[in-house]
Design an enzyme around this catalytic site. Structure first.
Site, PDB file in Angstrom:
ATOM      1  N   LYS A 173       0.830  -1.206   0.000  1.00 41.95           N
ATOM      2  CA  LYS A 173       0.000   0.000   0.000  1.00 41.95           C
ATOM      3  C   LYS A 173       0.864   1.255   0.000  1.00 41.95           C
ATOM      4  CE  LYS A 173      -3.571   2.681   0.085  1.00 41.95           C
ATOM      5  NZ  LYS A 173      -4.663   2.668   1.054  1.00 41.95           N
ATOM      6  N   LYS A 241      -1.100  12.303   5.440  1.00 42.02           N
ATOM      7  CA  LYS A 241      -0.859  11.379   6.565  1.00 42.02           C
ATOM      8  C   LYS A 241      -0.042  10.189   6.103  1.00 42.02           C
ATOM      9  CE  LYS A 241      -3.536   8.126   7.298  1.00 42.02           C
ATOM     10  NZ  LYS A 241      -3.598   6.652   7.008  1.00 42.02           N
TER      11      LYS A 241
END
Length: 294
Positions: A173, A241
């Site tokens: 990811k 983030k």
């Protein structure tokens, strides 16, 4: 397919869609959400809501988490009211959040002491593909555990890849985010260059989209930039983030990734400008603000 009791924690833009698909497939849903109103539509359809993650997990076969940060996952799984305190031995936890791979491995080890198995299964595709159950899911798990969770994951996505052992899904990811957001920065630079040269941005997108520059991100972000549509598909604060977390992992690995570092700087400016809840196509606005007036 067999049906199960699934405890689901985190009912945001992605999680709510996942719950809907799991219920439609016949699974029994036990829900925990920080905002009770997020669970209300599913309770009306037969789901049960619980006051703590531990209570939601008590009778579950699987626990699914989809929250924002590494700390959020640690809290709902291992905190004072966490899943670990009431989940039965043999329960499998599946985490769809985008978090630290190293923290994922640590959590898996702690849960294993209680005979609770952990699967990292971050997703790509955003709310749109969550809504139509076509997510890409990157899985870190042992082979036998992957076989157990794949039928459940198949309810949520169409591309389910067993990347490797626990933590490998989160590494994949991170790679996804690196490629995706650096691509968005490149698209922003191309759109600004076209505009400053007086060339129709839509025509540029048409001209290059079927060539080697073509990508899903160009198809999605190019028109948004060309038409100054900065309404969030995926909120930029989430990419910021993720890039902060990836930069920490890069530093820990002793690597230098210059494009990643540059784009994190652009995301930081985006956040400073108050655009964190807008789309990441707002990287175009960051660039525009950085140009010297001639």
């Amino acid at each position: 397919m067999a049906t199960y009791t699934v405890a689901f924690i985190g009912l945001g833009a992605m999680g709510g869609q996942m719950v809907r698909h799991l219920m439609a497939a016949g699974h029994r849903l036990h829900l925990y959400a920080r905002r009770p109103e997020a669970a209300a539509p599913f309770v009306e359809q037969g789901a049960k809501v619980f006051a703590t993650p531990a209570q939601a997990a008590a009778q579950a076969d699987f626990v699914v988490t989809n929250v924002t940060t590494t700390q959020d996952v640690e809290e709902v799984l291992l905190g004072a009211q966490g899943v670990v305190h009431q989940a039965r031995a043999g329960t499998i936890c599946i985490d769809h959040s985008t978090i630290s791979a190293e923290a994922t491995r640590r959590m898996a080890a702690r849960l294993a002491r209680h005979d609770i198995q952990f699967v990292d299964a971050p997703v790509s595709g955003g709310p749109t593909r969550a809504a139509d159950a076509t997510l890409s899911i990157m899985v870190g798990a042992s082979g036998d555990v992957f076989d157990k969770v794949k039928p459940l994951l198949s309810v949520l996505g169409t591309t389910i890849t067993h990347v490797g052992d626990v933590g490998a899904g989160q590494v994949a990811k991170a790679c996804n985010q690196i490629v995706q957001v650096i691509n968005i920065q490149g698209i922003a630079e191309a759109m600004l260059f076209a505009a400053r040269n007086g060339v129709d941005q839509d025509k540029v997108i048409e001209a290059i989209s079927d060539g080697l520059a073509g990508s899903r991100m160009l198809d999605m972000m190019g028109p948004k930039m060309a038409h100054r549509d900065f309404v969030a598909g995926i909120e930029a604060r989430l990419h910021d983030k993720d890039f902060s977390m990836i930069l920490d992992a890069v530093a820990d690995a002793g690597l230098s990734l210059p494009a990643l570092t540059l784009v994190k700087g652009q995301l930081s400016v985006l956040m400073e400008n108050g655009w964190g809840r807008d789309d990441t196509s707002s990287l175009l606005r960051v660039l525009e603000g950085q140009q010297q007036v001639h």
